[in-house]
Design a protein around this motif. Structure first.
Motif, PDB file in Angstrom:
ATOM      1  N   TRP A  64     -28.728  37.214 -52.385  1.00 62.86           N
ATOM      2  CA  TRP A  64     -28.068  35.920 -52.575  1.00 62.86           C
ATOM      3  C   TRP A  64     -29.050  34.976 -53.247  1.00 62.86           C
ATOM      4  O   TRP A  64     -30.182  35.340 -53.545  1.00 62.86           O
ATOM      5  CB  TRP A  64     -27.622  35.361 -51.228  1.00 62.86           C
ATOM      6  CG  TRP A  64     -26.422  34.433 -51.297  1.00 62.86           C
ATOM      7  CD1 TRP A  64     -25.634  34.193 -52.383  1.00 62.86           C
ATOM      8  CD2 TRP A  64     -25.893  33.650 -50.227  1.00 62.86           C
ATOM      9  NE1 TRP A  64     -24.632  33.321 -52.052  1.00 62.86           N
ATOM     10  CE2 TRP A  64     -24.771  32.972 -50.746  1.00 62.86           C
ATOM     11  CE3 TRP A  64     -26.254  33.465 -48.900  1.00 62.86           C
ATOM     12  CZ2 TRP A  64     -24.001  32.103 -49.971  1.00 62.86           C
ATOM     13  CZ3 TRP A  64     -25.491  32.611 -48.119  1.00 62.86           C
ATOM     14  CH2 TRP A  64     -24.370  31.939 -48.644  1.00 62.86           C
ATOM     15  N   ASN A  65     -28.608  33.763 -53.500  1.00 62.41           N
ATOM     16  CA  ASN A  65     -29.466  32.755 -54.131  1.00 62.41           C
ATOM     17  C   ASN A  65     -30.303  32.058 -53.047  1.00 62.41           C
ATOM     18  O   ASN A  65     -30.158  30.862 -52.785  1.00 62.41           O
ATOM     19  CB  ASN A  65     -28.639  31.737 -54.916  1.00 62.41           C
ATOM     20  CG  ASN A  65     -27.623  31.021 -54.037  1.00 62.41           C
ATOM     21  OD1 ASN A  65     -27.189  31.546 -53.014  1.00 62.41           O
ATOM     22  ND2 ASN A  65     -27.230  29.825 -54.427  1.00 62.41           N
ATOM     23  N   TRP A  66     -31.227  32.813 -52.446  1.00 59.39           N
ATOM     24  CA  TRP A  66     -31.942  32.302 -51.287  1.00 59.39           C
ATOM     25  C   TRP A  66     -32.873  31.146 -51.617  1.00 59.39           C
ATOM     26  O   TRP A  66     -33.118  30.286 -50.763  1.00 59.39           O
ATOM     27  CB  TRP A  66     -32.704  33.432 -50.597  1.00 59.39           C
ATOM     28  CG  TRP A  66     -31.779  34.333 -49.849  1.00 59.39           C
ATOM     29  CD1 TRP A  66     -31.482  35.638 -50.118  1.00 59.39           C
ATOM     30  CD2 TRP A  66     -30.975  33.982 -48.708  1.00 59.39           C
ATOM     31  NE1 TRP A  66     -30.559  36.113 -49.234  1.00 59.39           N
ATOM     32  CE2 TRP A  66     -30.230  35.115 -48.356  1.00 59.39           C
ATOM     33  CE3 TRP A  66     -30.822  32.814 -47.973  1.00 59.39           C
ATOM     34  CZ2 TRP A  66     -29.343  35.121 -47.287  1.00 59.39           C
ATOM     35  CZ3 TRP A  66     -29.937  32.807 -46.902  1.00 59.39           C
ATOM     36  CH2 TRP A  66     -29.206  33.949 -46.570  1.00 59.39           C
ATOM     37  N   GLU A  67     -33.394  31.094 -52.814  1.00 57.46           N
ATOM     38  CA  GLU A  67     -34.244  29.950 -53.163  1.00 57.46           C
ATOM     39  C   GLU A  67     -33.456  28.643 -53.047  1.00 57.46           C
ATOM     40  O   GLU A  67     -33.941  27.656 -52.490  1.00 57.46           O
ATOM     41  CB  GLU A  67     -34.801  30.111 -54.574  1.00 57.46           C
ATOM     42  CG  GLU A  67     -35.719  28.966 -54.976  1.00 57.46           C
ATOM     43  CD  GLU A  67     -36.376  29.167 -56.325  1.00 57.46           C
ATOM     44  OE1 GLU A  67     -36.787  28.163 -56.938  1.00 57.46           O
ATOM     45  OE2 GLU A  67     -36.481  30.334 -56.765  1.00 57.46           O
ATOM     46  N   ALA A  68     -32.227  28.649 -53.552  1.00 54.27           N
ATOM     47  CA  ALA A  68     -31.381  27.455 -53.448  1.00 54.27           C
ATOM     48  C   ALA A  68     -30.973  27.198 -52.001  1.00 54.27           C
ATOM     49  O   ALA A  68     -30.957  26.043 -51.545  1.00 54.27           O
ATOM     50  CB  ALA A  68     -30.148  27.612 -54.332  1.00 54.27           C
TER      51      ALA A  68
END
Length: 216
Positions: free
Chosen positions: A155-159
């Motif tokens: 997933w877009n874990w940084e965001a």
């Protein structure tokens, strides 16, 4: 039971076995991992898995944000290891000074990716032994906290981490250069790297965790 149902149960069994066997996983993060896994495997990933997690765990968006923020990859110093006496070399050679600690320095080790607390007294000769503080970005420490969720889910874990930490009072969080998943971090002394896992996909990248300000 259909073939798809059997595959779903097999994947979830694989996830639960790994989650319960992972010694690095806190209990509250384990609950979040299992809820996200069930959401993903049931198809809730096509909408918003956070809504499904909220229903499964009976917790609010604010509580979910706190859990996600707690899993943000970072390096945490162990402040219980502050030396009580000065560690500067003194006569005879090889023995530390031993006077009570007055100044505490953080010494970062590029080779090990770890930091150590060093204590020194007020004597000029001892303070001269202290390693100058390099800029924080000069030596990139290997994270020793968090990074569990990206080990199990794509997933877009940084965001997600940035969004959650900002609302948890830490807007200065930045992704580590060593990666977001604990399974990707270099091996360091005292740190057991989790084994890679066949990641489950979650919602589209644009879906962010709702926060209390967005749900009231």
């Amino acid at each position: 039971m259909t073939a798809d149902d059997r595959e779903l149960l097999a994947r979830y069994g694989e996830l639960t076995t790994r989650a319960h066997a992972d010694p690095l996983m806190p209990d509250n993060i384990r609950d979040l991992v299992l809820a996200l896994g069930w959401s993903a495997l049931r198809g809730s990933r096509l909408d918003n898995p956070w809504s499904s997690v909220s229903d499964l765990l009976n917790i609010s968006a604010t509580e979910i944000a706190q859990l996600v923020a707690a899993d943000a990859p970072r390096y945490e110093l162990d402040w219980t290891t502050v030396p009580s006496s000065c560690q500067a070399p003194a006569a005879p050679p090889g023995k530390p000074c031993g006077t009570n600690t007055v100044h505490v320095f953080i010494e970062r080790d590029q080779l090990t990716g770890r930091a150590e607390l060093r204590g020194y007294c007020n004597r000029p000769g001892c303070l001269d032994q202290a390693v100058p503080h390099p800029p924080e970005d000069a030596i990139q420490l290997v994270p020793n906290r968090g990074g569990i969720l990206p080990t199990y889910f794509a997933w877009n874990w940084e965001a997600q981490y940035g969004h959650a930490t900002a609302h948890a009072g830490n807007p200065g969080w930045r992704p580590p250069v060593h990666g977001l998943s604990a399974a990707e971090w270099p091996e360091t002394p005292g740190h057991t790297r989790p084994k890679p896992f066949r990641k489950l996909p979650l919602a589209p990248a644009g879906v962010l965790l709702p926060t209390v300000s967005e749900t009231t």
